[in-house]
Design an enzyme around this catalytic site. Structure first.
Site, PDB file in Angstrom:
ATOM      1  N   CYS A  97       0.887  -1.140   0.000  1.00  0.00           N
ATOM      2  CA  CYS A  97       0.000   0.000   0.000  1.00  0.00           C
ATOM      3  C   CYS A  97       0.937   1.205   0.000  1.00  0.00           C
ATOM      4  O   CYS A  97       1.958   1.216   0.686  1.00  0.00           O
ATOM      5  CB  CYS A  97      -0.875   0.000   1.251  1.00  0.00           C
ATOM      6  SG  CYS A  97      -2.105   1.315   1.222  1.00  0.00           S
ATOM      7  N   ASN A 202      -9.657   2.826   3.323  1.00  0.00           N
ATOM      8  CA  ASN A 202      -9.081   4.177   3.372  1.00  0.00           C
ATOM      9  C   ASN A 202      -8.361   4.564   2.081  1.00  0.00           C
ATOM     10  O   ASN A 202      -7.674   5.580   2.045  1.00  0.00           O
ATOM     11  CB  ASN A 202      -8.128   4.309   4.568  1.00  0.00           C
ATOM     12  CG  ASN A 202      -6.913   3.404   4.446  1.00  0.00           C
ATOM     13  OD1 ASN A 202      -6.843   2.568   3.542  1.00  0.00           O
ATOM     14  ND2 ASN A 202      -5.962   3.560   5.348  1.00  0.00           N
ATOM     15  N   GLU A 206      -7.256  11.971  -4.499  1.00  0.00           N
ATOM     16  CA  GLU A 206      -7.640  13.351  -4.210  1.00  0.00           C
ATOM     17  C   GLU A 206      -6.982  14.302  -5.203  1.00  0.00           C
ATOM     18  O   GLU A 206      -5.800  14.162  -5.517  1.00  0.00           O
ATOM     19  CB  GLU A 206      -7.217  13.768  -2.785  1.00  0.00           C
ATOM     20  CG  GLU A 206      -8.059  13.147  -1.690  1.00  0.00           C
ATOM     21  CD  GLU A 206      -7.715  13.687  -0.299  1.00  0.00           C
ATOM     22  OE1 GLU A 206      -6.893  14.622  -0.211  1.00  0.00           O
ATOM     23  OE2 GLU A 206      -8.268  13.152   0.681  1.00  0.00           O
ATOM     24  N   ASN A 329       3.922  -0.259   3.215  1.00  0.00           N
ATOM     25  CA  ASN A 329       3.748  -1.600   3.804  1.00  0.00           C
ATOM     26  C   ASN A 329       4.714  -2.528   3.095  1.00  0.00           C
ATOM     27  O   ASN A 329       4.371  -3.099   2.046  1.00  0.00           O
ATOM     28  CB  ASN A 329       2.316  -2.114   3.602  1.00  0.00           C
ATOM     29  CG  ASN A 329       1.330  -1.610   4.624  1.00  0.00           C
ATOM     30  OD1 ASN A 329       1.695  -0.894   5.541  1.00  0.00           O
ATOM     31  ND2 ASN A 329       0.071  -1.983   4.473  1.00  0.00           N
ATOM     32  N   HIS A 403       3.411   7.629   8.079  1.00  0.00           N
ATOM     33  CA  HIS A 403       2.786   7.421   6.766  1.00  0.00           C
ATOM     34  C   HIS A 403       1.435   8.108   6.632  1.00  0.00           C
ATOM     35  O   HIS A 403       0.866   8.124   5.545  1.00  0.00           O
ATOM     36  CB  HIS A 403       2.623   5.934   6.484  1.00  0.00           C
ATOM     37  CG  HIS A 403       1.350   5.332   7.024  1.00  0.00           C
ATOM     38  ND1 HIS A 403       0.973   5.433   8.344  1.00  0.00           N
ATOM     39  CD2 HIS A 403       0.359   4.623   6.407  1.00  0.00           C
ATOM     40  CE1 HIS A 403      -0.183   4.797   8.522  1.00  0.00           C
ATOM     41  NE2 HIS A 403      -0.575   4.299   7.379  1.00  0.00           N
ATOM     42  N   ALA A 405      -2.152  10.041   9.123  1.00  0.00           N
ATOM     43  CA  ALA A 405      -2.646  10.643  10.358  1.00  0.00           C
ATOM     44  C   ALA A 405      -2.793   9.605  11.472  1.00  0.00           C
ATOM     45  O   ALA A 405      -2.507   9.894  12.635  1.00  0.00           O
ATOM     46  CB  ALA A 405      -3.991  11.316  10.092  1.00  0.00           C
TER      47      ALA A 405
END
Length: 480
Positions: A97, A202, A206, A329, A403, A405
């Site tokens: 990820c 998640n 964006e 990851n 990585h 929040a």
């Protein structure tokens, strides 16, 4: 079980070695974060990781730490080649990820009027949601094997990007040592129709405005300026990576018993790096990592295509280019200085980002003067950050930093907090357009489900393990 923890300074805490621990735990956090962490199990997981054979240096936790499978999310642990182990729980289910950031030649003023259309186009062109598949691309068996060996290079060679893109991806977009023969048929089947998809949870895409520049010289080197539009892609290896992890957990449970490795938690199951089981996992993990690199490369191609469709501009005007692409990851072989000598280590980063310093040979030539770009997403209602790696971080954390929040609410708690609210309307009042595969995902991902990422990166900067360059604010959000 309570965990003994001692304050070192304003942003460092030590879990002292005791019992079966082979080393200390080192936690980067503010006092507010530590008070929250005392209420959950992540600190106990830091201590558990410190018991594993061959660990070098401390068991490290970043300020976005929270509970994960076996290892905490936000954890870093390095193991020696001759005595150390590799653990799927130290990598996670979503192998590689990661996050990719694109810059553009567009301003926010050019995108605001077409934000709704751009959101619709991105949502249509890039499948998202649980089990999402592409209707226009399903790999043949032979194609999939090449993707697993070549990663992002396969995508570029098939027209989904350029050689320049590869220069700005961790490991050049191809992790060495991949052996697709070690994957189960179930893993291969899950991957064939999922290349180029965002997924769920998640994961997101964006379109963001550069809201603030903190380090003008580094921002200039990264090609960032205030009011500029950027694009962040956050996804991984989809069902293929999940299946690889699941398959190898069973093998590692047996290996732990075979090699007599004491485990305080079965989820830490592992095998010696020098064993056949350890080598097999690393080769299978590399396949999933390469799938993820290729996945983000194909999504990049469809982002470019979507912007062309909506704005009517060509590639030369859009200038959508890759700033960087980082894994968070992964377990990788790296060379690091330890007590005055260079050691080859297998560095596990789970929910943690490689952050190499200025001058490091693995930092892309374009950024050699400023350090490796580090991409830290926040939440869909506030902001994300761009940082660069530092020499101090390289020496203290094996070149690693946070990585993201970090969650403070479970998905169930977030749904309860969102009940009765119109989250889409709340975001719209902030000028944020959202498209999602389902309302449940939007509820699970409400901004307050996460720490304020500003607090996280402030700890990183105070500790000297990363340097803030710019802050990005969401304008269009695509959720899985």
């Amino acid at each position: 079980m309570s965990v003994k923890i001692e304050r070192i300074d304003a942003c460092r805490w030590r879990i002292p070695r005791e019992g079966d621990m082979r080393t200390d735990g080192l936690v980067f956090a503010s006092e507010k974060m530590i008070n929250f962490l005392r209420q959950e199990q992540a600190l106990e997981q830091v201590r558990n990781v410190a018991t594993l054979p061959g660990i070098v240096g401390p068991s490290i936790a970043m300020p976005d730490i929270h509970w994960g499978y076996g290892f905490p999310i936000g954890g870093v642990a390095a193991f020696s080649a001759d005595e150390g182990v590799v653990s799927p729980g130290g990598v996670g289910y979503d192998i590689n990820c990661g996050v990719r950031l694109l810059r553009s030649g567009l301003s926010v003023a050019e995108i605001r009027p077409v934000a709704q259309k751009l959101a619709d186009t991105l949502f249509r062109n890039i499948p998202s949601g649980v089990g999402s598949c592409r209707q226009d691309l399903k790999l043949s068996s032979s194609q999939e094997l090449k993707v697993l060996r070549q990663g992002a290079r396969w995508a570029v060679e098939h027209g989904y990007g350029s050689e320049e893109d590869l220069l700005h991806i961790e490991e050049g977009g191809t992790l060495a040592g991949a052996d697709p023969e070690l994957l189960s048929e179930r893993a291969l089947e899950r991957g064939r129709a999922q290349l180029g998809t965002l997924g769920s949870g998640n994961h997101f895409l964006e379109v963001q405005e550069v809201e603030r520049i903190e380090d003008p010289a580094a921002a200039e080197a990264l090609g960032l300026f205030p009011g500029q539009m950027t694009v962040t892609i956050h996804t991984g290896s989809r069902g293929l990576g999940y299946q690889v992890c699941d398959d190898y957990l069973r093998l590692m449970q047996k290996a732990s018993q075979k090699y007599g490795i004491h485990l305080p938690d079965r989820q830490l199951c592992c095998a010696p790096l020098s064993s056949p089981e350890g080598k097999q996992y690393l080769a299978a993990m590399a396949c999933a990592a390469n799938f993820a690199f290729a996945n983000r490369q194909l999504i990049t191609a469809w982002v470019r295509e979507s912007f062309e469709q909506v704005t009517g501009k060509g590639p030369g005007d859009l200038r959508l280019s890759v700033i960087y692409d980082v894994c968070h990851n992964i377990a990788k072989w790296e060379k690091h200085p330890v007590k005055g000598r260079e050691m080859t280590l297998c560095v596990h980063r789970k929910g943690a980002t490689r952050a190499f310093p200025p001058g490091h040979p693995d930092t892309p030539a374009l950024y050699r003067q400023i350090g490796q770009p580090v991409l830290i997403p926040g939440d869909m209602g506030r902001y994300s950050y761009v940082l660069v790696g530092t020499q101090a971080g390289y020496e203290e954390t094996f070149g690693s930093t946070c990585h993201g929040a970090g969650r403070v609410m479970s998905r169930h708690a977030a749904k309860r907090a969102a009940h009765g609210r119109n989250i889409e309307a709340e975001l719209a009042r902030q000028g944020i357009v959202i498209r999602a595969a389902g309302r449940a995902t939007v509820a699970e991902e409400i901004p307050e489900a996460y720490k304020d990422v500003m607090e996280v990166v402030d700890v990183v900067q105070q500790a000297g393990i990363g340097k803030i360059v710019a802050r990005l604010r969401p304008v269009v959000v695509i959720k899985g």
